[in-house]
Design a protein around this motif. Structure first.
Motif, PDB file in Angstrom:
ATOM      1  N   LYS A 151       4.212  -7.671   1.284  1.00 30.53           N
ATOM      2  CA  LYS A 151       2.787  -6.853   1.464  1.00 30.53           C
ATOM      3  C   LYS A 151       2.798  -6.394   0.980  1.00 30.53           C
ATOM      4  O   LYS A 151       3.352  -5.603  -0.426  1.00 30.53           O
ATOM      5  N   TYR A 152       1.297  -6.005   0.083  1.00 32.29           N
ATOM      6  CA  TYR A 152       0.304  -5.250  -0.406  1.00 32.29           C
ATOM      7  C   TYR A 152       0.185  -4.187   0.333  1.00 32.29           C
ATOM      8  O   TYR A 152      -0.676  -4.926   1.477  1.00 32.29           O
ATOM      9  N   ASP A 153       0.463  -3.425  -0.248  1.00 27.43           N
ATOM     10  CA  ASP A 153      -0.293  -1.907   0.524  1.00 27.43           C
ATOM     11  C   ASP A 153      -0.874  -0.672  -0.635  1.00 27.43           C
ATOM     12  O   ASP A 153      -0.649  -0.410  -1.296  1.00 27.43           O
ATOM     13  N   ASN A 154      -2.198  -0.805  -0.476  1.00 28.19           N
ATOM     14  CA  ASN A 154      -3.457   0.512  -1.123  1.00 28.19           C
ATOM     15  C   ASN A 154      -3.866   1.009  -0.485  1.00 28.19           C
ATOM     16  O   ASN A 154      -5.551   1.644  -0.471  1.00 28.19           O
ATOM     17  N   VAL A 155      -3.649   1.399   0.674  1.00 26.58           N
ATOM     18  CA  VAL A 155      -4.026   2.624   1.785  1.00 26.58           C
ATOM     19  C   VAL A 155      -4.195   3.576   1.143  1.00 26.58           C
ATOM     20  O   VAL A 155      -2.468   3.931   0.892  1.00 26.58           O
ATOM     21  N   LYS A 156      -4.519   4.517   1.303  1.00 21.01           N
ATOM     22  CA  LYS A 156      -4.679   6.198   1.462  1.00 21.01           C
ATOM     23  C   LYS A 156      -4.572   6.636   2.693  1.00 21.01           C
ATOM     24  O   LYS A 156      -5.586   6.440   3.352  1.00 21.01           O
ATOM     25  N   ASP A 180       2.368   9.799  -7.295  1.00 19.12           N
ATOM     26  CA  ASP A 180       3.728  10.430  -6.461  1.00 19.12           C
ATOM     27  C   ASP A 180       3.828  10.834  -5.240  1.00 19.12           C
ATOM     28  O   ASP A 180       4.588  11.255  -4.649  1.00 19.12           O
ATOM     29  N   ILE A 181       2.498  12.225  -4.959  1.00 17.09           N
ATOM     30  CA  ILE A 181       1.745  12.722  -4.214  1.00 17.09           C
ATOM     31  C   ILE A 181       1.665  10.976  -2.835  1.00 17.09           C
ATOM     32  O   ILE A 181       1.934  11.421  -1.825  1.00 17.09           O
ATOM     33  N   ASN A 182       0.950  10.202  -3.652  1.00  9.70           N
ATOM     34  CA  ASN A 182       0.793   9.357  -2.418  1.00  9.70           C
ATOM     35  C   ASN A 182       1.652   8.428  -1.833  1.00  9.70           C
ATOM     36  O   ASN A 182       2.076   8.247  -0.518  1.00  9.70           O
ATOM     37  N   ARG A 183       2.806   8.648  -2.742  1.00  8.63           N
ATOM     38  CA  ARG A 183       4.126   8.183  -2.295  1.00  8.63           C
ATOM     39  C   ARG A 183       4.408   8.530  -1.679  1.00  8.63           C
ATOM     40  O   ARG A 183       5.476   8.349  -0.374  1.00  8.63           O
ATOM     41  N   LEU A 184       4.718  10.068  -1.657  1.00  9.66           N
ATOM     42  CA  LEU A 184       5.664  11.345  -0.687  1.00  9.66           C
ATOM     43  C   LEU A 184       4.459  10.879   0.897  1.00  9.66           C
ATOM     44  O   LEU A 184       5.389  11.057   1.848  1.00  9.66           O
ATOM     45  N   LYS A 185       3.083  11.162   0.661  1.00  7.63           N
ATOM     46  CA  LYS A 185       2.424  10.706   1.597  1.00  7.63           C
ATOM     47  C   LYS A 185       2.356   9.501   2.682  1.00  7.63           C
ATOM     48  O   LYS A 185       2.869  10.229   4.139  1.00  7.63           O
ATOM     49  N   ARG A 186       3.641   8.947   2.392  1.00  4.69           N
ATOM     50  CA  ARG A 186       4.111   7.443   2.943  1.00  4.69           C
ATOM     51  C   ARG A 186       4.909   7.463   3.388  1.00  4.69           C
ATOM     52  O   ARG A 186       5.366   7.215   4.296  1.00  4.69           O
ATOM     53  N   ILE A 235      19.130  -9.514   8.772  1.00  3.48           N
ATOM     54  CA  ILE A 235      19.388  -9.327   8.116  1.00  3.48           C
ATOM     55  C   ILE A 235      18.886  -9.330   6.989  1.00  3.48           C
ATOM     56  O   ILE A 235      18.948 -10.033   6.481  1.00  3.48           O
ATOM     57  N   LEU A 236      18.325  -8.447   6.322  1.00  8.32           N
ATOM     58  CA  LEU A 236      17.378  -8.461   5.069  1.00  8.32           C
ATOM     59  C   LEU A 236      17.430  -7.417   3.706  1.00  8.32           C
ATOM     60  O   LEU A 236      18.012  -6.565   3.985  1.00  8.32           O
ATOM     61  N   GLY A 237      17.363  -7.578   2.921  1.00  8.77           N
ATOM     62  CA  GLY A 237      17.302  -7.340   1.859  1.00  8.77           C
ATOM     63  C   GLY A 237      16.016  -6.694   1.653  1.00  8.77           C
ATOM     64  O   GLY A 237      14.811  -7.923   1.497  1.00  8.77           O
ATOM     65  N   LEU A 238      15.708  -5.599   1.117  1.00 12.62           N
ATOM     66  CA  LEU A 238      13.811  -5.001   0.617  1.00 12.62           C
ATOM     67  C   LEU A 238      13.891  -4.525  -0.422  1.00 12.62           C
ATOM     68  O   LEU A 238      15.174  -4.617  -1.482  1.00 12.62           O
ATOM     69  N   TYR A 239      13.362  -5.182  -1.697  1.00  7.58           N
ATOM     70  CA  TYR A 239      12.852  -4.800  -2.086  1.00  7.58           C
ATOM     71  C   TYR A 239      11.596  -4.432  -3.004  1.00  7.58           C
ATOM     72  O   TYR A 239      10.094  -5.133  -2.440  1.00  7.58           O
ATOM     73  N   GLN A 240      11.234  -3.271  -3.457  1.00 13.14           N
ATOM     74  CA  GLN A 240       9.829  -2.833  -3.926  1.00 13.14           C
ATOM     75  C   GLN A 240       9.593  -2.645  -5.058  1.00 13.14           C
ATOM     76  O   GLN A 240      10.019  -2.368  -6.473  1.00 13.14           O
ATOM     77  N   PHE A 241       8.184  -4.086  -5.534  1.00 18.82           N
ATOM     78  CA  PHE A 241       8.004  -4.399  -6.812  1.00 18.82           C
ATOM     79  C   PHE A 241       7.076  -2.665  -7.477  1.00 18.82           C
ATOM     80  O   PHE A 241       7.561  -2.687  -8.841  1.00 18.82           O
ATOM     81  N   ASP A 242       6.303  -2.135  -7.328  1.00 12.35           N
ATOM     82  CA  ASP A 242       5.996  -0.546  -7.598  1.00 12.35           C
ATOM     83  C   ASP A 242       4.794  -0.846  -6.405  1.00 12.35           C
ATOM     84  O   ASP A 242       6.139  -0.670  -4.955  1.00 12.35           O
ATOM     85  N   PHE A 243       4.228   0.848  -6.486  1.00 16.54           N
ATOM     86  CA  PHE A 243       3.997   1.986  -5.580  1.00 16.54           C
ATOM     87  C   PHE A 243       3.051   0.560  -4.475  1.00 16.54           C
ATOM     88  O   PHE A 243       3.579   0.780  -3.294  1.00 16.54           O
ATOM     89  N   LEU A 255      18.062   2.405   0.313  1.00 15.60           N
ATOM     90  CA  LEU A 255      19.606   2.188  -0.021  1.00 15.60           C
ATOM     91  C   LEU A 255      20.924   2.631  -1.603  1.00 15.60           C
ATOM     92  O   LEU A 255      21.053   2.409  -1.808  1.00 15.60           O
ATOM     93  N   PHE A 256      20.041   1.420  -1.633  1.00 17.24           N
ATOM     94  CA  PHE A 256      20.419   0.754  -3.728  1.00 17.24           C
ATOM     95  C   PHE A 256      19.836   1.528  -4.559  1.00 17.24           C
ATOM     96  O   PHE A 256      20.565   2.068  -5.676  1.00 17.24           O
ATOM     97  N   SER A 257      18.677   1.474  -4.382  1.00 25.33           N
ATOM     98  CA  SER A 257      18.366   2.853  -5.805  1.00 25.33           C
ATOM     99  C   SER A 257      16.934   2.802  -4.517  1.00 25.33           C
ATOM    100  O   SER A 257      15.995   2.688  -3.700  1.00 25.33           O
ATOM    101  N   ASN A 258      15.629   3.444  -5.884  1.00 22.99           N
ATOM    102  CA  ASN A 258      14.095   3.857  -4.992  1.00 22.99           C
ATOM    103  C   ASN A 258      13.380   2.390  -4.859  1.00 22.99           C
ATOM    104  O   ASN A 258      12.229   2.842  -4.860  1.00 22.99           O
ATOM    105  N   LYS A 259      14.006   1.175  -5.088  1.00 24.19           N
ATOM    106  CA  LYS A 259      13.383   0.441  -5.389  1.00 24.19           C
ATOM    107  C   LYS A 259      13.673  -0.726  -4.060  1.00 24.19           C
ATOM    108  O   LYS A 259      13.671  -2.079  -3.747  1.00 24.19           O
ATOM    109  N   ALA A 260      14.755  -0.816  -3.542  1.00 18.63           N
ATOM    110  CA  ALA A 260      16.019  -1.233  -3.134  1.00 18.63           C
ATOM    111  C   ALA A 260      16.499  -1.115  -1.952  1.00 18.63           C
ATOM    112  O   ALA A 260      17.606  -0.278  -2.141  1.00 18.63           O
ATOM    113  N   GLY A 261      16.728  -2.099  -1.074  1.00 14.65           N
ATOM    114  CA  GLY A 261      17.481  -0.881   0.466  1.00 14.65           C
ATOM    115  C   GLY A 261      17.716  -2.909   0.888  1.00 14.65           C
ATOM    116  O   GLY A 261      17.564  -3.592   0.625  1.00 14.65           O
TER     117      GLY A 261
END
Length: 432
Positions: free
Chosen positions: A249-254, A69-75, A199-207, A159-165
């Motif tokens: 996108k796959y992102d594993n950058v700290k 969660d800390i890394n998620r907030l830093k992003r 127009i794009l739909g955005l979805y985050q599967f996980d971190f 916009l719609f949830s913590n994963k969808a926008g």
């Protein structure tokens, strides 16, 4: 960073005893979270931040989850730094405090680039990265590159949830572009205009994994300016097109202020359908950016980006991949060539020369290199010396640590391959 103490004593405890730390291994397994507090928020909404983190009140305390969660907030663009504290509550429960340091997020930006051919172009704009305090990006730009252009965009990934926008944009781009016609001497210049709505739909599967999926409606106009002509290439052309886009996108950058470590990958697939199949037939384009970052010592950062791209190999003067100062090779010039395939490698070493509480001065040594497949050509074109460009160079970065993306860059690239140029590229943000 974390601290442990009694929640009931927070208002009266002195600073010295409050700093007494208890190691995390002393927290019993299956301990519960009594409450969650977010401290340091000024413009960003606390309700939004609580929606973003996966750590919840009443749940089992999992340190790995809190660190994620800390890394998620830093992003988030609105946060420059974050850390957590753990306080003993009643019984075996604990209070979790997320402490954040906010960024200033109303940011002007500018890209300016020149070459040895006295070319000059720039893009100026303004973006708010924390609109309504909810991680929404709202911005616009003006560009001058022989002709004037402008665009506006809105991106709300949660916009719609913590994963969808959702993301929306409108662009009206006009440039002078080279068109390379076979069996003619020199290149031909066209005035190119592209008006688009996306127009794009955005979805985050996980971190680490997310996807953008949508459609772009646009109109392309080509008007002849000067140079050689051919009976097979129209002097004026206007075509309506539809573009279907998928970005994974796959992102594993700290992130630690100016220092990055880890790997990320971005795959972009597009299908373009034209209503004028005779002049601009439908085609498919795909490219992937692989980026790797490694911390070197206390002040160094290695960074590398490899782009591999291919498109339908149509013999057209309007090929999709371009060679350009501001996109892929610093110093090469403004849109000097086009192709139906591209392999580009950008590698640089960044070294922090000065680091204060709010300001960073960073030097940069880089090598940009790339090669292209000619429209209608073969894979052997990638090895043709006429298509290979190699540009080493030097640069500087001026950074503000409390303003999101406040990195002013200056790069000077000098070509060492055949018929090379040299030039300066200015911009906001790291080149990649």
């Amino acid at each position: 960073m974390f601290f442990l103490c009694s929640s009931q004593e927070l208002d009266t405890i002195d600073a010295q005893s409050r700093e007494e730390k208890i190691s995390l291994d002393k927290i019993p397994q299956n301990s519960k979270i009594s409450s969650i507090k977010i401290l340091g928020a000024k413009r960003i909404k606390i309700s939004f931040l609580k929606k973003m983190i996966s750590t919840k009140s009443g749940a089992t305390l999992v340190i790995e989850q809190i660190e994620e969660d800390i890394n998620r907030l830093k992003r988030l663009p609105s946060i420059s730094d974050a850390y957590f504290e753990i306080y003993v509550s009643k019984g075996d429960a604990y209070d979790i405090h997320f402490n954040i340091v906010e960024n200033f997020t109303l940011i002007p930006f500018a890209n300016l680039y020149t070459s040895s051919n006295d070319e000059f172009a720039f893009r100026l704009g303004l973006q708010e990265f924390n609109f309504l305090g909810r991680n929404i990006t709202l911005g616009g730009f003006y560009q001058y590159d022989v002709f004037s252009s402008y665009g506006i965009n809105l991106r709300a990934p949660n916009l719609f949830s913590n994963k969808a926008g959702l993301a929306l944009s409108y662009n009206n781009l006009t440039t002078q572009e080279p068109v390379f016609i076979q069996n003619t001497v020199g290149d031909t210049q066209y005035k190119y205009n592209n008006r688009s709505v996306e127009i794009l739909g955005l979805y985050q599967f996980d971190f680490k994994n997310r996807i953008d999926l949508g459609v772009n409606f646009f109109t392309e106009n080509y008007d002849y300016l000067l140079g050689a002509t051919s009976a097979d290439v129209p002097l004026t052309l206007s075509v309506k097109k539809y573009l279907f886009k998928l970005i994974y996108k796959y992102d594993n950058v700290k992130y630690d202020y100016q220092y990055l470590s880890g790997f990320r990958s971005s795959l972009n697939l597009q299908y373009v359908f034209s209503l004028d199949q005779s002049n601009l037939p439908e085609f498919v384009i795909g490219f992937n950016d692989f980026e790797y970052f490694k911390r070197i010592g206390k002040k160094g950062n290695f960074a590398s980006r490899l782009r591999i791209g291919l498109a339908s190999n149509i013999d057209t003067p309007f090929a999709p991949f371009s060679v350009d100062n501001n996109l892929n090779i610093r110093g090469v010039g403004n849109l000097i060539d086009r192709g139906t395939g591209a392999i580009v490698l950008n590698t640089e070493y960044r070294h922090t020369m000065l680091d204060t509480d709010w300001f960073v001065l960073q030097s940069n040594v880089f090598i940009d290199s790339g090669t292209w497949r000619n429209p209608g050509g073969s894979f052997n074109d990638f090895m043709d010396v006429e298509n290979v460009r190699i540009y080493p160079g030097l640069g500087l970065r001026f950074m503000h640590k409390r303003i999101f993306n406040a990195i002013f860059r200056i790069d000077y690239g000098y070509g060492i391959t055949r018929d090379s140029s040299k030039g300066i590229v200015f911009g906001i943000g790291q080149y990649f």
